[in-house]
Design an enzyme around this catalytic site. Sequence first.
Site, short mmCIF file in Angstrom:
data_model
loop_
_atom_site.label_atom_id
_atom_site.label_comp_id
_atom_site.label_asym_id
_atom_site.label_seq_id
_atom_site.Cartn_x
_atom_site.Cartn_y
_atom_site.Cartn_z
CG ASP A 124 -1.98 -1.07 1.17
OD1 ASP A 124 -2.46 -1.37 0.06
OD2 ASP A 124 -2.34 -1.58 2.24
CG ASP A 181 -6.46 -1.73 -1.74
OD1 ASP A 181 -6.61 -2.95 -1.91
OD2 ASP A 181 -5.58 -1.24 -0.98
#
Length: 166
Positions: free
Chosen positions: A124, A142
């Site tokens: 991330d 995501d």
Amino acid sequence: MSKHPKPNALIWLILSVVVIALDQWSKAWVLRDLPEYTAIPVIEGFWNWYRTYNTGAAFSFLSDAGGWQIWFFTGLAVGISGLLTFWLSRAARGDWRQALPYSLVVGGALGNVIDRLMHGHVIDFIQWHWRDHYWPAFNLADSAIVAGAVGIALFGLFDGKRSKKA
């Protein structure tokens, strides 16, 4: 006399491949150029590049579960992607309200599966915040999953209302 099969929406999987490619390209950039756990402001007070890792799912759900969750979330993502691909095979090619969100979810889910299988976690790097309130870091996969899920919900809701009026 044979009937020609109606063109299905599997061609939309090209969008899934584009999502996977962009996601993996962005994560390669992150691994190459961003330091770990260091905020690099993009828009001061709102948006940082912030390289971090997630062994769980959304909002780090089950991230400290001991390792089994990697296989659970991989299986779940592959299963959901398979189901959505099956639904694409039954959808009309021009039905973008169904095909677009399904394709986004498939691409995002498989982009994160690649991370889990290659690294044992998801990479991330996008961090949004307002003052001292931070949204959990996320990535392009995501974003595709969320956009696709919102599309599925909204188009399902509006198409359902439209068919009730008819």
